[in-house]
Design an enzyme around this catalytic site. Structure first.
Site, PDB file in Angstrom:
ATOM      1  N   ASP A 187       0.999  13.199  -1.309  1.00  0.00           N
ATOM      2  CA  ASP A 187       0.147  12.408  -2.214  1.00  0.00           C
ATOM      3  C   ASP A 187       0.993  11.519  -3.124  1.00  0.00           C
ATOM      4  O   ASP A 187       2.116  11.876  -3.482  1.00  0.00           O
ATOM      5  CB  ASP A 187      -0.697  13.384  -3.060  1.00  0.00           C
ATOM      6  CG  ASP A 187      -1.892  12.693  -3.688  1.00  0.00           C
ATOM      7  OD1 ASP A 187      -2.155  11.515  -3.370  1.00  0.00           O
ATOM      8  OD2 ASP A 187      -2.569  13.333  -4.522  1.00  0.00           O
ATOM      9  N   LEU A 203      10.729  22.498  16.882  1.00  0.00           N
ATOM     10  CA  LEU A 203       9.745  22.384  15.795  1.00  0.00           C
ATOM     11  C   LEU A 203       8.393  21.897  16.312  1.00  0.00           C
ATOM     12  O   LEU A 203       8.322  20.971  17.114  1.00  0.00           O
ATOM     13  CB  LEU A 203      10.280  21.371  14.764  1.00  0.00           C
ATOM     14  CG  LEU A 203       9.333  20.983  13.626  1.00  0.00           C
ATOM     15  CD1 LEU A 203       9.194  22.113  12.620  1.00  0.00           C
ATOM     16  CD2 LEU A 203       9.838  19.724  12.915  1.00  0.00           C
ATOM     17  N   HIS A 261       2.695   3.341   1.286  1.00  0.00           N
ATOM     18  CA  HIS A 261       2.499   4.065   2.551  1.00  0.00           C
ATOM     19  C   HIS A 261       3.702   3.863   3.485  1.00  0.00           C
ATOM     20  O   HIS A 261       4.128   4.795   4.164  1.00  0.00           O
ATOM     21  CB  HIS A 261       1.214   3.597   3.239  1.00  0.00           C
ATOM     22  CG  HIS A 261      -0.027   3.939   2.465  1.00  0.00           C
ATOM     23  ND1 HIS A 261      -0.243   5.180   1.923  1.00  0.00           N
ATOM     24  CD2 HIS A 261      -1.118   3.198   2.134  1.00  0.00           C
ATOM     25  CE1 HIS A 261      -1.413   5.195   1.287  1.00  0.00           C
ATOM     26  NE2 HIS A 261      -1.961   4.001   1.397  1.00  0.00           N
TER      27      HIS A 261
END
Ligand code: FPP
Length: 237
Positions: free
Chosen positions: A22, A133, A39
């Site tokens: 955020d 991962l 962003h």
């Protein structure tokens, strides 16, 4: 190298790390830039954090990338975000694959624009046999929606008979993932915002005032070190 190995050893109790990324918009505003610049910077942080999590030996990393509520944003921002995702997934595909990373997606993917659905499918196929991962992007994801979708599927599969917790879990968007040990939220907000509602009931929560574009490897390391001191009882003594 030895340090990384030691760190991996210490962090082996962290299987699943989940992050609410955020603060991109506020970061841009503070710098007098348009929100989309926040962003873009956020994506470069994603790349570093994926690498760090992998180095630490974390097995699952879930990143909240677009919520079912984010459709309320201006159309232009939503469109920009989807394009940014498509571009970066394409750009990083080979690199992720080379690093043995298995990329998965949680959310109502079939409601996303077709160009993004196509890229998502390609990424899933390319990396599906990788054993390293597991990187899960939550896109068009809502925790309540996930539970409702899972309950409906479980109910259907069970011939409309009563269902139990194990059955609901089996039908979550990405099955066979342990619950997150840690959920981090950046930017100072202290709420879950419909993220991993089923999975996070016993997660350790970390809130940092840092905005996502400023979050770095050292912040992650500090949180993971602090986690070693927490006592998890899961309702027991
Ligand atoms: C939160 O900041 C950030 C988002 C809602 C979008 C995060 C997504 C990306 C950076 C793209 C993900 C990329 C891939 C490859 C899947 P905010 O806009 O809520 O910031 P604010 O609260 O300061 O306004």
């Amino acid at each position: 190298m030895a340090r990384i190995f030691l760190h991996k050893l210490i962090m082996r109790n962290i299987k699943h790390l989940a992050i609410i990324m955020d603060g991109n918009g506020r970061w841009a505003k503070k710098k007098g830039l348009p929100r989309i610049e926040g962003h873009k910077r956020g994506v470069s942080v994603i790349k570093k954090i994926v690498q760090s999590a992998d180095d630490m030996g974390i097995k699952y990393l879930t990143l909240y990338s677009f919520s079912t509520e984010n459709w309320k944003r201006p159309k232009s921002e939503v469109k920009f975000l989807f394009k940014l995702m498509e571009e970066n997934l394409k750009k990083e595909a080979e690199n992720l694959h080379k690093n043995n990373i298995h990329v998965l997606f949680a959310g109502r993917i079939d409601e996303l624009p077709l160009f993004l659905q196509k890229t998502i499918l390609e990424m899933k196929n390319l990396t599906r046999k990788n054993t390293g991962l597991r990187l899960i992007f939550a896109i068009n994801y809502g925790g309540r929606q996930e539970i409702v979708d899972a309950v409906n599927k479980a109910f259907e599969m069970n011939g409309n008979k009563k269902i139990d917790k194990d059955m609901v879990r089996k039908f979550l968007y990405v099955p066979d993932v342990p619950d997150p040990d840690i959920v981090i939220r950046t930017s100072g907000e202290q709420r879950m915002s419909n993220f991993l509602t089923w999975q996070s009931v016993y997660s350790e929560l970390y809130f940092t005032s840092k905005l996502w574009p400023d979050f770095d490897r050292n912040d992650l390391k500090r949180i993971c070190d602090d986690y070693q001191k927490r006592k998890r009882r899961f309702g027991g003594l």
